[in-house]
Write an enzyme that holds these catalytic residues in place. Structure first.
Site, short mmCIF file in Angstrom:
data_model
loop_
_atom_site.label_atom_id
_atom_site.label_comp_id
_atom_site.label_asym_id
_atom_site.label_seq_id
_atom_site.Cartn_x
_atom_site.Cartn_y
_atom_site.Cartn_z
N HIS A 131 44.12 103.07 9.71
CA HIS A 131 43.47 104.33 10.10
C HIS A 131 41.97 104.30 9.81
O HIS A 131 41.23 105.12 10.35
CB HIS A 131 44.18 105.56 9.50
CG HIS A 131 43.88 105.87 8.07
ND1 HIS A 131 44.69 105.50 7.02
CD2 HIS A 131 42.85 106.54 7.50
CE1 HIS A 131 44.19 105.93 5.88
NE2 HIS A 131 43.07 106.56 6.14
N ASP A 161 49.85 100.33 7.03
CA ASP A 161 48.52 100.87 7.32
C ASP A 161 47.41 99.89 6.91
O ASP A 161 46.70 100.10 5.94
CB ASP A 161 48.36 102.21 6.58
CG ASP A 161 47.23 103.05 7.16
OD1 ASP A 161 46.39 102.50 7.89
OD2 ASP A 161 47.19 104.26 6.87
N SER A 173 40.98 105.45 0.86
CA SER A 173 41.80 104.73 1.82
C SER A 173 41.28 103.31 1.99
O SER A 173 40.09 103.11 2.16
CB SER A 173 41.79 105.44 3.16
OG SER A 173 42.80 106.39 3.17
#
Ligand code: ARG
Ligand code: ASP
Length: 706
Positions: A86, A222, A642
């Site tokens: 992402h 991810d 992230s």
């Protein structure tokens, strides 16, 4: 007697450190003896200088800020970088077309020539950091007013950064900490040639989609892979064919041993923003006004999108990414409100404020600060509310935003440059635009605006709509009916006009008028006051937080996240999200197959993975008959974390951080050790996907896999 209290004090201090141990995002150059001891007691087998050492290579040299708001880590001597899918999403999308859809099918460069450049993407490495509080505050006196103080600090900091980078290609900033009680210098190296090496298909990289977002158990792969390029001297340079892979000072080794429940974990990354020290008034606003309204507005938008998306496939694809990003914060805020409720954060804050006031009543320096903050927050509330609506309601009208982007030439922009910019803007805009969604959204958003926002924050345009067309809604309908920007065809027509005529048409376009009505209103009636009051509030927080630190001397205060490099440590741990429910801390390939459903977009497992599962073709990634996929731990993280490496006690890579559980999104305001968990994708799943699904195993050859 004194001695007795001394001992109790000491016990309390140690207890406090222990209870709060997993909470906090610490500055890597100031870990401190006490904290290091605590870390080592929990399984950290390295020293502070292994984390951060300005003189010789340390782990910080392998941690990068990826783009504006993510983290990544270097995992090979040739500048290979891992981050989240992402985080790479926009870049992967930018290389995608209907014919060559990298988002859907994934992408793997089979050699260096195939790695794809990404204009605009940077990777930032920290060269060194330093507490420069004394130098920043030099010449600042108690008699100064705030403007003088800020001006003084600004000139001091300009001098500090200038000196720090003199004779180098480095960049430097000085950032305030604890609301300006401290200042730190950050010297960085910014690389501009960052190429896409690989990405799994979305059915792995985004597996679970919005359904599983912010949730555990989770099975998202991810991750995406990039490479930093440098010039021949290993220095940052703009993209060039002649650039070569960057040779880092340090890269991470990968552990394939995994972790057990209770094992030490350390997250090293760039958390974006937390507000752990705000007062009850701020929490009250968030919980009782801001969040409920923002959530309600987004619910309306998501419903409109979903309805139109269900109607036809093209719209579903066009709005996939928009839906995801609207849903992301929408879901987070709900978890946050629930958590704040459950933790009784508001009551706790009030209780702390009562203690502070009792303590401060004997200290003239602190006596006024809470009453002043309360007064300022009372003044701020309506402006903050109007601002929330400006951002969430007006900001949701895509046509108006696009109109605003192209309505005026930029400074010094020529006619032809402007035309090009408009044309390119249109290219991006119409590719993913549905007039039907936007119309419905605009009507719904403005209806809520009218209903909820005090009249003094209504744009004059509302009155005009009413008098001319009979109602505000009718005015909005007219805007969409008459704007030259509503459809691609009209826009193309507009572009045929001579520059003068086009400019005139744009200046009078109802969508531009709508845009200007709101932006002018914001500038004049909302933004100024909002900025003034928040600035004053921050000045008060400078005093309040200093007071808190004086009052609770034993407590270790970690600074709020501000996109600077931090260390968060904790352990792998499950939790109880609700009565009678316990969540195990590990997920596996079994869970992916349990969720597998070709009918559901979010759970449509790629055929290749199904086949590997059927044939149990796991190679060296097999563990206990399956492949590990994700795990949770108690590390205190937030947006920006992230892509952060999750390290074991030896500083080896265990996985990539990518999310938090729903119950823990409140950790931006208050961390609850019983439920706050960060979510990571297990590095063994990452390597399994690269080797077995993508068949790009050659990438593993340049890594140090233990
Ligand atoms: N919740 C994560 C974060 O805040 C990941 C969001 C991306 N995934 C998604 N399905 N929207 O960034
Ligand atoms: N998903 C977030 C990010 O993109 C991480 C989080 O908020 O926990 O940084």
């Amino acid at each position: 007697m004194k001695c007795f209290f001394g001992i109790i004090g000491l016990v309390l201090v140690t207890a406090a450190v222990q209870v709060r141990a997993d909470e906090g995002m610490w500055l890597p150059n100031r870990v401190g003896k006490m904290r290091l001891k605590d870390m080592q007691a929990k399984g950290f087998r390295l020293n502070a200088s292994d984390l951060y050492d300005p003189g010789s290579p340390s782990l910080k040299d392998a941690v990068v800020r990826f783009g504006g708001g993510c983290t990544g880590e270097i995992v090979s001597p040739e500048g290979l970088v891992l981050t989240n899918h992402h985080c790479g999403y926009d870049y992967i999308q930018s290389h995608s077309s209907v014919k060559n859809d990298l988002l859907t099918y994934g992408f793997w460069a089979m050699n260096r020539e195939e790695e794809l450049p990404n204009p605009g993407l940077t990777v930032t490495l920290l060269v060194r950091m330093e507490d420069v509080t004394k130098k920043s505050l030099k010449g600042v006196t108690p008699g100064m007013d705030e403007a003088q103080r800020q001006e003084r600090i600004r000139t001091n900091n300009a001098r500090i950064t200038e000196k720090a980078v003199a004779g180098t290609h480095y960049k430097a900033t000085v950032e305030p900490f604890y609301y300006g009680n401290r200042y730190f210098l950050f010297v960085t190296e910014v690389f501009e040639d960052v190429r896409l090496v690989g990405a799994p298909p979305s059915s792995i990289g985004k597996f679970g989609g919005d359904t599983d977002n912010w949730m555990w158990p989770r099975h998202t792969g991810d991750f995406s892979v990039f490479r930093i390029y440098a010039d021949k001297d290993n220095k940052p340079a703009p993209y060039s064919k002649d650039n070569v892979p960057y040779r880092p000072k340090r890269f991470l080794s990968v552990s394939t041993r995994g972790a057990e429940e209770g094992d030490f974990t350390l997250v090293y990354g760039f958390p974006g923003r937390t507000t752990e020290y705000v007062t009850s008034d701020a929490v009250d606003y968030l919980l009782n006004r801001g969040n409920p309204h923002k959530i309600a507005l987004r619910t309306l938008r998501l419903n409109i999108m979903a309805e139109e998306q269900a109607r036809d496939a093209a719209t579903r694809i066009k709005y996939a990414s928009k839906h995801a990003s609207v849903a992301n914060a929408w879901k987070k805020w709900q978890g946050e409100s629930k958590g704040i409720h459950r933790m009784k954060t508001l009551d706790r804050k009030l209780e702390q404020e009562r203690r502070f006031e009792a303590w401060a009543s004997r200290r003239s320096r602190y006596r006024e600060v809470l009453p002043t903050l309360r007064k300022l927050y009372a003044e701020l509330a309506d402006y903050a509310f109007a601002r929330d609506y400006y951002v969430e309601a007006f900001g949701a009208v895509e046509l108006a935003r696009f109109a605003g982007n192209i309505s005026k030439p930029l400074d010094g922009e020529s006619d032809s440059a402007r035309l090009q910019r408009i044309r390119r803007g249109g290219e991006t805009f119409y590719k993913n635009y549905s007039d039907a969604i936007d119309r419905k959204t605009a009507v719904a958003m403005i209806r809520e605006y009218v209903r909820n926002v005090p009249v003094r924050f209504h744009p004059q345009l509302f009155r005009e709509y009413e008098s001319r067309y009979g109602s505000i809604e009718a005015g909005i309908k007219r805007m969409f009916d008459e704007s030259a920007l509503t459809t691609r065809a009209r826009f193309d027509n507009l572009l045929q006009d001579a520059p003068g005529r086009m400019a005139a048409a744009l200046a009078n376009d109802p969508a531009v008028k709508f845009y200007e009505a709101f932006t002018d209103l914001y500038k004049n009636a909302i933004g100024k006051e909002y900025a003034r009051l928040t600035a004053e509030i921050n000045v008060q927080y400078r005093t309040y937080v200093r007071g808190l630190m004086e009052m609770e001397r034993g407590r270790a205060f970690y600074p709020d996240a501000n996109l600077t490099l931090r260390v968060a440590y904790g352990k792998v741990a499950g939790y109880e999200p609700a009565d009678a429910v316990y969540y195990e801390p590990f997920s596996t390939l079994e869970g992916i197959m349990e969720k597998d459903n070709p009918e559901i977009y979010d759970y449509d497992v790629p055929e290749k993975l199904r086949e590997l599962y059927r044939t149990k073709n796991y190679g060296r990634w097999e563990t206990g008959g399956t492949v590990p996929v994700g795990f949770i731990a108690t590390n205190h993280t937030t947006g920006g974390n992230s892509g952060s490496p999750v390290l074991n006690g030896d500083g080896e890579l265990l996985g990539l951080n990518f999310d938090r559980t729903w119950e823990s999104t409140m950790s931006d305001v208050q961390y609850d050790p019983t439920v706050c968990r960060n979510i990571a994708v297990d590095i063994r799943y990452v390597l399994f996907v690269i080797e077995k699904v993508a068949e790009a195993g050659y990438l593993l050859d340049e890594m140090d896999i233990r």
